[in-house]
Scaffold this active site. Structure first.
Site, PDB file in Angstrom:
ATOM      1  N   ARG A 127       0.841  -1.197   0.000  1.00 33.61           N
ATOM      2  CA  ARG A 127       0.000   0.000   0.000  1.00 33.61           C
ATOM      3  C   ARG A 127       0.874   1.245   0.000  1.00 33.61           C
ATOM      4  O   ARG A 127       1.800   1.363   0.800  1.00 33.61           O
ATOM      5  CB  ARG A 127      -0.925  -0.004   1.220  1.00 33.61           C
ATOM      6  CG  ARG A 127      -2.125  -0.905   1.058  1.00 33.61           C
ATOM      7  CD  ARG A 127      -3.077  -0.802   2.241  1.00 33.61           C
ATOM      8  NE  ARG A 127      -2.633  -1.642   3.352  1.00 33.61           N
ATOM      9  CZ  ARG A 127      -2.155  -1.187   4.483  1.00 33.61           C
ATOM     10  NH1 ARG A 127      -2.035   0.115   4.674  1.00 33.61           N
ATOM     11  NH2 ARG A 127      -1.785  -2.011   5.439  1.00 33.61           N
ATOM     12  N   TYR A 181      -0.595  -3.137  -7.633  1.00 35.54           N
ATOM     13  CA  TYR A 181      -0.666  -3.835  -6.342  1.00 35.54           C
ATOM     14  C   TYR A 181      -2.101  -3.749  -5.826  1.00 35.54           C
ATOM     15  O   TYR A 181      -2.704  -2.668  -5.780  1.00 35.54           O
ATOM     16  CB  TYR A 181       0.304  -3.233  -5.331  1.00 35.54           C
ATOM     17  CG  TYR A 181       0.101  -3.817  -3.950  1.00 35.54           C
ATOM     18  CD1 TYR A 181       0.442  -5.144  -3.685  1.00 35.54           C
ATOM     19  CD2 TYR A 181      -0.499  -3.074  -2.941  1.00 35.54           C
ATOM     20  CE1 TYR A 181       0.206  -5.706  -2.436  1.00 35.54           C
ATOM     21  CE2 TYR A 181      -0.735  -3.632  -1.687  1.00 35.54           C
ATOM     22  CZ  TYR A 181      -0.379  -4.945  -1.441  1.00 35.54           C
ATOM     23  OH  TYR A 181      -0.627  -5.502  -0.209  1.00 35.54           O
ATOM     24  N   SER A 226       0.152  -9.468  11.736  1.00 40.77           N
ATOM     25  CA  SER A 226       0.263  -9.613  13.191  1.00 40.77           C
ATOM     26  C   SER A 226      -0.618 -10.716  13.765  1.00 40.77           C
ATOM     27  O   SER A 226      -0.811 -10.776  14.965  1.00 40.77           O
ATOM     28  CB  SER A 226      -0.073  -8.280  13.867  1.00 40.77           C
ATOM     29  OG  SER A 226       0.850  -7.288  13.492  1.00 40.77           O
ATOM     30  N   GLY A 227      -1.175 -11.563  12.900  1.00 38.99           N
ATOM     31  CA  GLY A 227      -1.882 -12.726  13.415  1.00 38.99           C
ATOM     32  C   GLY A 227      -3.350 -12.825  13.073  1.00 38.99           C
ATOM     33  O   GLY A 227      -4.017 -13.761  13.508  1.00 38.99           O
ATOM     34  N   ARG A 278       1.438 -12.234  -1.838  1.00 40.45           N
ATOM     35  CA  ARG A 278       0.046 -12.512  -1.458  1.00 40.45           C
ATOM     36  C   ARG A 278      -0.534 -13.710  -2.207  1.00 40.45           C
ATOM     37  O   ARG A 278      -0.008 -14.168  -3.215  1.00 40.45           O
ATOM     38  CB  ARG A 278      -0.811 -11.288  -1.776  1.00 40.45           C
ATOM     39  CG  ARG A 278      -0.417 -10.024  -1.000  1.00 40.45           C
ATOM     40  CD  ARG A 278      -1.026 -10.007   0.361  1.00 40.45           C
ATOM     41  NE  ARG A 278      -0.643  -8.840   1.147  1.00 40.45           N
ATOM     42  CZ  ARG A 278      -1.411  -8.316   2.100  1.00 40.45           C
ATOM     43  NH1 ARG A 278      -2.593  -8.849   2.366  1.00 40.45           N
ATOM     44  NH2 ARG A 278      -0.986  -7.281   2.802  1.00 40.45           N
TER      45      ARG A 278
END
EC number: 4.1.1.32
Length: 602
Positions: A89, A211, A262-263, A369
């Site tokens: 981003r 992107y 982060s999970g 990704r």
């Protein structure tokens, strides 16, 4: 029937008779005008409307024909490469168009921004086909639903939209309003990459980028539009997963907010999946109910392996529709990414071109990704497309904090959780944004990157939403990343225990220890859960290392956040919650010192 004759005279030159008939069927002047204006601006050689399964197949073929995607050996798998400087981003190139200055928001004067981006879009599709996709954010025939049209000259972008969102042409019949997204890959001149978000007209313009975070409009670009709408209308549009976790009394649905990397995705795989990324939440009959605006997953692939991520691993290896982006394409037509437990190849092609193992460079980008449909996941919840949504009983706010925050804490109340946990989030930055990795940054609700309005206004709506609820979800703070020196204090699997404890709190089956920063687990309950769930011995030394409160660090954090919210003139309730937290911490420091184990508070 209303027909824009000027539009049809112009569009007849670019659109087949079959496509013209589709537009006529809609009888929607807003749709006609949007397509006409965009075509006149971008000057494509032809226009193709994406409205059916047949059209989806056409887009798949075009993605291969234009070489925006390359076919792989596994049936349904393709790979896409973005420009080497277009891998995340683009914060600095993304603007909210407003004449007001807004804290933490990258703004540009509306008139200037529109003029700039239209000049970049002028003739940007010359010699290319323009694709028009008709979508629904949220389930069809639902109070949660928002209609959206994506225009793009990139088959990859439309292919991604077709996987991630519900195609919904018929619901545009009549003069219905909708969110508008205009994208052109242009010349992929990164210096001229611009993403302009016009809240006034519910329109996003994107150029010189592919992107997905910058180009796939219904993803994080739409989030800016829906946040603004939600605040005006009194509901929540959030950067949150929706997961159903099994308890002794049935399935309990949670939302979970984590900064990128982060999970959040791994947490989503721990239960019944409804959403891995976004949530629309409304108060219905005094209850918070949520839906996923999407029907697909656009996830970070680095580190995914068969041991830690078996469900995602299976999805990425079976015949199925998958777009891989910015991973390595091997010589035999498969893919490899950093952290995979497949054999590391000797050579291949990645987003920078030829790669070989002796180059001492990563095979894939850290923000590489995968894009897949939700239906590929074996843990998909049966309510994933329920127009009524699911009842939310718990809210998780998680961060990547190496030093201070304990693994799990429960808020005293909804407002306490919103302010001292969600609105106080600070997390190590990851590669999903362009910038330095592992820098700590203020990121309330993991949504600051997408904030289109004043943060105080957003939080005020959150607090008011809480007050409308007769049944209030419990709020939890999670941190999977606490370290001692350079060593993580928890394994990846330990998150199952923190989740199970939160579920037991929702069911009211475990008690808690009161601390100045919230409610924490008893050692005995965690010991039992570690043994039952992971067949692991959880020692009292483990507990003390993980749950000892560094009150001096918590106080420093509180002071930073309090100062910040005072500076931006946040609502009084936000300031009050933080000041009360500060008073509690100071009292405990006076009584117990700067570090305190919950064992001393029993």
């Amino acid at each position: 029937m209303y027909i824009m004759r000027s539009s049809f005279n112009f569009l007849n030159l670019l659109v087949s008779d079959k496509m013209i008939k589709k537009i006529e069927i809609l009888n929607n002047s807003y749709v006609e005008e949007f397509i006409e204006k965009t075509a006149e601006l971008c000057n494509p050689s032809s226009i193709y409307l994406v409205t059916s399964e047949e059209d989806k197949e056409y887009i798949r073929r075009k993605a291969i024909e234009t070489k925006e995607e390359l076919p792989l050996k596994t049936l349904g798998h393709t790979i896409h490469f973005d420009h080497p400087l277009d891998q995340a981003r683009a914060r600095d190139d993304t603007f909210i168009l407003t004449d007001d200055k807004i804290p933490f928001v990258n703004t540009k004067k509306r008139e200037d921004g529109i003029r700039e981006v239209l000049s970049l879009l002028k003739d940007s599709m010359k010699g290319r086909e323009m694709y028009v996709g008709f979508y629904s954010l949220g389930p069809k025939n639902s109070i949660f639903q928002h209609l959206a049209i994506q225009i793009s000259d990139s088959p990859y972008v439309i292919h991604s939209e077709n996987i991630l969102y519900r195609l919904d042409f018929d619901d545009f019949k009549g003069n219905k309003q909708f969110l508008k997204f205009v994208h052109s890959k242009g010349e992929l001149d990164i210096k001229k990459r611009r993403i302009m978000i016009d809240l006034k007209e519910d329109t996003v313009y994107s150029v010189n980028t592919t992107y997905a975070g910058n180009s796939v409009g219904l993803k994080k670009l739409a989030l800016r539009l829906t946040i603004a709408k939600a605040v005006k209308e009194g509901w929540l549009s959030e950067h949150m997963a929706i997961i159903g976790f099994e308890g002794d009394k049935g399935t309990h649905y949670f939302t979970a907010s984590f900064p990128s990397g982060s999970g959040k995705t791994s947490t989503s795989m721990m239960g019944k999946l409804i959403s891995d990324d976004l949530a629309f939440i409304r108060e219905i009959n005094g209850v918070a109910r949520a839906v996923n605006p999407e029907i697909g997953v656009f996830g970070i692939i680095q580190g995914i392996n068969s041991k830690d991520d078996p469900i995602i691993w299976e999805v990425l290896h079976k015949p199925n529709e998958v777009i891989f982006s910015n991973v390595l394409m091997t010589e035999d037509g498969y893919v490899y990414w950093e952290g995979s437990d497949d054999k590391r190849p000797e050579r291949g092609i990645n987003y920078e071109g030829f790669w070989s193992n002796d180059m001492n460079k990563p095979a894939s980008h850290p923000n590489a990704r995968f894009t897949v449909p939700l239906t590929a996941f074996k843990n998909l919840d049966e309510n994933y497309d329920n127009p009524d949504g699911v009842e939310i009983e718990g809210i998780i706010f998680g961060v990547r904090d190496y030093d201070t925050l304990i693994p799990v804490v429960e808020a005293f109340s909804c407002s306490h959780g919103i302010v001292t946990i969600g609105a106080s989030m600070e997390s190590a930055r990851t590669s999903a944004v362009i910038g330095k990795g592992d820098e700590y940054e203020f990121n309330p609700m993991a949504i600051l990157d997408f904030m289109p309005i004043h943060l105080g206004e957003y939080l005020g709506n959150y607090l008011e939403f809480c007050k409308k609820l007769k049944k209030v979800p419990r709020i939890f703070g999670f941190n999977y990343f606490l370290k001692e020196g350079n060593r993580f204090l928890n394994s990846k699997e330990d998150k199952r225990v923190w989740i199970k404890w939160a579920v037991k709190r929702v069911e009211g089956s475990v008690d808690v220890i009161y601390t100045p920063i919230g409610l924490v687990p008893y050692y005995e309950d965690l010991k039992t859960l570690f043994r039952e769930m992971l067949n692991k011995e959880y020692t009292i030394e483990d507990y003390e290392k993980q749950f000892t409160l560094k009150l001096d660090k918590y106080l420093e954090k509180n002071e930073r956040i309090l100062k910040l919210y005072k500076e931006i003139l946040a609502p009084k309730e936000v300031i009050a919650e933080l000041e009360q937290q500060k008073e509690r911490i100071l009292k405990y420091i006076d009584k117990y010192g700067k570090r305190i184990s919950p064992l001393d508070l029993r």
